[in-house]
Design a protein around this motif. Structure first.
Motif, mmCIF file in Angstrom:
data_model
loop_
_atom_site.group_PDB
_atom_site.id
_atom_site.type_symbol
_atom_site.label_atom_id
_atom_site.label_comp_id
_atom_site.label_asym_id
_atom_site.label_seq_id
_atom_site.Cartn_x
_atom_site.Cartn_y
_atom_site.Cartn_z
ATOM 1 N N MET A 101 0.839 -1.203 0.000
ATOM 2 C CA MET A 101 0.000 0.000 0.000
ATOM 3 C C MET A 101 0.872 1.249 0.000
ATOM 4 O O MET A 101 2.041 1.226 0.382
ATOM 5 C CB MET A 101 -0.929 0.022 1.216
ATOM 6 N N PHE A 102 0.255 2.349 -0.437
ATOM 7 C CA PHE A 102 0.881 3.670 -0.410
ATOM 8 C C PHE A 102 2.134 3.748 -1.277
ATOM 9 O O PHE A 102 3.045 4.512 -0.986
ATOM 10 C CB PHE A 102 1.191 4.117 1.026
ATOM 11 N N ARG A 103 2.168 2.956 -2.345
ATOM 12 C CA ARG A 103 3.259 3.061 -3.301
ATOM 13 C C ARG A 103 2.992 4.246 -4.231
ATOM 14 O O ARG A 103 1.841 4.515 -4.595
ATOM 15 C CB ARG A 103 3.380 1.787 -4.125
ATOM 16 N N ILE A 104 4.043 4.933 -4.602
ATOM 17 C CA ILE A 104 3.915 6.036 -5.572
ATOM 18 C C ILE A 104 4.989 5.841 -6.637
ATOM 19 O O ILE A 104 5.717 6.768 -6.996
ATOM 20 C CB ILE A 104 4.025 7.413 -4.887
ATOM 21 N N ASP A 105 5.047 4.621 -7.143
ATOM 22 C CA ASP A 105 6.087 4.231 -8.086
ATOM 23 C C ASP A 105 6.101 5.112 -9.327
ATOM 24 O O ASP A 105 5.058 5.339 -9.962
ATOM 25 C CB ASP A 105 5.893 2.775 -8.507
ATOM 26 N N ASP A 106 7.301 5.618 -9.655
ATOM 27 C CA ASP A 106 7.575 6.389 -10.870
ATOM 28 C C ASP A 106 6.856 7.735 -10.926
ATOM 29 O O ASP A 106 6.858 8.377 -11.979
ATOM 30 C CB ASP A 106 7.238 5.562 -12.117
ATOM 31 N N LYS A 107 6.257 8.154 -9.832
ATOM 32 C CA LYS A 107 5.655 9.483 -9.778
ATOM 33 C C LYS A 107 6.765 10.519 -9.573
ATOM 34 O O LYS A 107 7.680 10.331 -8.766
ATOM 35 C CB LYS A 107 4.660 9.588 -8.624
ATOM 36 N N HIS A 108 6.670 11.601 -10.298
ATOM 37 C CA HIS A 108 7.603 12.707 -10.112
ATOM 38 C C HIS A 108 7.060 13.610 -9.006
ATOM 39 O O HIS A 108 6.016 14.235 -9.162
ATOM 40 C CB HIS A 108 7.770 13.501 -11.408
ATOM 41 N N ALA A 109 7.787 13.636 -7.894
ATOM 42 C CA ALA A 109 7.337 14.386 -6.715
ATOM 43 C C ALA A 109 8.276 15.554 -6.457
ATOM 44 O O ALA A 109 9.482 15.365 -6.255
ATOM 45 C CB ALA A 109 7.295 13.476 -5.489
ATOM 46 N N VAL A 110 7.717 16.753 -6.466
ATOM 47 C CA VAL A 110 8.484 17.968 -6.187
ATOM 48 C C VAL A 110 8.230 18.357 -4.732
ATOM 49 O O VAL A 110 7.082 18.560 -4.331
ATOM 50 C CB VAL A 110 8.076 19.115 -7.121
ATOM 51 N N ILE A 111 9.302 18.469 -3.956
ATOM 52 C CA ILE A 111 9.176 18.776 -2.534
ATOM 53 C C ILE A 111 10.029 19.997 -2.219
ATOM 54 O O ILE A 111 11.252 19.973 -2.386
ATOM 55 C CB ILE A 111 9.633 17.587 -1.662
ATOM 56 N N THR A 112 9.398 21.066 -1.763
ATOM 57 C CA THR A 112 10.156 22.264 -1.413
ATOM 58 C C THR A 112 10.646 22.165 0.032
ATOM 59 O O THR A 112 10.053 21.484 0.861
ATOM 60 C CB THR A 112 9.301 23.532 -1.586
ATOM 61 N N GLY A 113 11.743 22.850 0.297
ATOM 62 C CA GLY A 113 12.312 22.786 1.644
ATOM 63 C C GLY A 113 12.776 21.394 2.008
ATOM 64 O O GLY A 113 12.789 21.020 3.185
ATOM 65 N N ALA A 114 13.200 20.623 1.012
ATOM 66 C CA ALA A 114 13.516 19.206 1.241
ATOM 67 C C ALA A 114 14.955 18.979 1.685
ATOM 68 O O ALA A 114 15.393 17.832 1.775
ATOM 69 C CB ALA A 114 13.221 18.394 -0.021
ATOM 70 N N GLY A 115 15.670 20.046 1.973
ATOM 71 C CA GLY A 115 17.036 19.894 2.437
ATOM 72 C C GLY A 115 17.153 19.549 3.903
ATOM 73 O O GLY A 115 18.221 19.139 4.365
ATOM 74 N N SER A 116 16.072 19.728 4.659
ATOM 75 C CA SER A 116 16.124 19.459 6.095
ATOM 76 C C SER A 116 14.720 19.261 6.648
ATOM 77 O O SER A 116 13.724 19.508 5.960
ATOM 78 C CB SER A 116 16.809 20.613 6.842
ATOM 79 N N GLY A 117 14.669 18.833 7.899
ATOM 80 C CA GLY A 117 13.413 18.775 8.641
ATOM 81 C C GLY A 117 12.343 17.922 7.995
ATOM 82 O O GLY A 117 12.607 16.830 7.464
ATOM 83 N N ILE A 118 11.102 18.426 8.043
ATOM 84 C CA ILE A 118 9.965 17.676 7.518
ATOM 85 C C ILE A 118 10.117 17.426 6.024
ATOM 86 O O ILE A 118 9.835 16.332 5.535
ATOM 87 C CB ILE A 118 8.648 18.416 7.824
ATOM 88 N N GLY A 119 10.555 18.442 5.288
ATOM 89 C CA GLY A 119 10.713 18.279 3.844
ATOM 90 C C GLY A 119 11.661 17.152 3.493
ATOM 91 O O GLY A 119 11.409 16.358 2.573
ATOM 92 N N LYS A 120 12.752 17.043 4.229
ATOM 93 C CA LYS A 120 13.705 15.954 3.977
ATOM 94 C C LYS A 120 13.078 14.609 4.315
ATOM 95 O O LYS A 120 13.251 13.638 3.565
ATOM 96 C CB LYS A 120 14.972 16.154 4.804
ATOM 97 N N ALA A 121 12.348 14.544 5.418
ATOM 98 C CA ALA A 121 11.683 13.291 5.788
ATOM 99 C C ALA A 121 10.699 12.863 4.708
ATOM 100 O O ALA A 121 10.583 11.668 4.389
ATOM 101 C CB ALA A 121 10.975 13.445 7.129
ATOM 102 N N VAL A 122 9.986 13.824 4.128
ATOM 103 C CA VAL A 122 9.057 13.516 3.039
ATOM 104 C C VAL A 122 9.815 12.971 1.838
ATOM 105 O O VAL A 122 9.416 11.966 1.230
ATOM 106 C CB VAL A 122 8.245 14.766 2.645
ATOM 107 N N ALA A 123 10.911 13.622 1.484
ATOM 108 C CA ALA A 123 11.704 13.179 0.341
ATOM 109 C C ALA A 123 12.190 11.742 0.530
ATOM 110 O O ALA A 123 12.133 10.920 -0.396
ATOM 111 C CB ALA A 123 12.895 14.117 0.145
ATOM 112 N N LEU A 124 12.654 11.410 1.725
ATOM 113 C CA LEU A 124 13.182 10.075 1.988
ATOM 114 C C LEU A 124 12.094 9.005 1.901
ATOM 115 O O LEU A 124 12.298 7.944 1.300
ATOM 116 C CB LEU A 124 13.846 10.034 3.360
#
Length: 254
Positions: free
Chosen positions: A1-24
């Motif tokens: 469940m909750f797979r997002i295979d091959d989706k292009h996801a743009v995440i702002t503020g992804a260098g740290s904190g919540i944004g980085k956790a989302v990216a990972l």
């Protein structure tokens, strides 16, 4: 469940904190992650963490307050299936001691920055015949927090933009939701305590933690997992909603 295979996801503020956790977590679940951050080294570190674990990611240096820069960057990305507006700054102050320059700075990042990314992403999503957006609001959007005037203003605007976008693009198969975290333990919190409460960091950390009825701050991974769900096909019936993730702050503090 909750797979997002091959989706292009743009995440702002992804260098740290919540944004980085989302990216990972997005990369772990199969997405091609576009890491946007104003700090190049931070963006590259997130990408390195992802690729070292076998994921796919690209780093992009981006100032979300600059619409031309944002638009050109989004147009250079192959597809935009998912947008997570995580970039933001905080501010301490009430209405009569918040300077105009500080107010404008918070507005520029937290409000205009979200608008700029929406402005750039939505046409791409319309072309793709669908997409998902999650905006980072806050409990400050719906409850009164002492000395958070400008920050609360900005997150109230994020909440309102979320509802507007959700309504306007129903026919385009674009879903838009927001989440409203309470305090989350990130490097930003540690820096805030060091700057404002030198020598009292441990005491103030405990005090801030206990403002959540659950007795602790949230973890970035916990926030990221909710965002993952909202961006997955399993949440396909959800749009125009704001989700508190607050350790009981809104409902149990009264």
């Amino acid at each position: 469940m909750f797979r997002i295979d091959d989706k292009h996801a743009v995440i702002t503020g992804a260098g740290s904190g919540i944004g980085k956790a989302v990216a990972l977590v997005f990369a772990k679940q199969g997405a091609i992650v576009h890491v946007l951050d104003v700090q190049e080294n931070a963006a590259l570190q997130t990408v390195n963490d992802i690729t070292s674990a076998g994921g796919r990611a690209q780093a992009h240096v981006c100032d979300v307050t600059n619409q031309k820069q944002v638009t050109e960057l989004f147009n250079s990305i192959e597809k935009v299936d998912i947008l997570v507006n995580s970039a933001g700054i905080s501010h301490i102050g009430s209405a009569d001691n918040t300077s105009e320059s500080d107010f404008d700075k918070v507005y520029s990042v937290n409000v205009k920055g979200v608008y700029n990314c929406l402005y750039a992403a939505i046409p791409r999503m319309k072309t793709n015949k669908g997409g998902v957006i999650v905006n980072m609001s806050s409990i400050a959007a719906v409850v009164g927090l002492a000395d958070r005037f400008a920050y609360s203003m900005s997150k109230g605007a994020v909440y309102a933009m979320t509802m507007s976008v959700a309504k306007d693009y129903l026919a385009d198969n674009i879903r838009c939701n927001s989440i409203a975290p309470a305090r989350v333990h990130t490097p930003f919190v540690d820096g805030f305590l060091q700057k404002n409460y030198p020598g009292q960091e441990k005491e103030m950390y405990e005090k801030l933690s206990k403002t959540q009825p659950i007795g602790r701050m949230g973890k970035p991974d916990e926030i990221a997992n909710l965002i993952l769900f909202l961006c997955s096909d399993e949440a396909g019936f959800i749009t125009g909603c704001d989700y508190p993730i607050d350790g009981g702050f809104i409902k149990l503090n009264t």
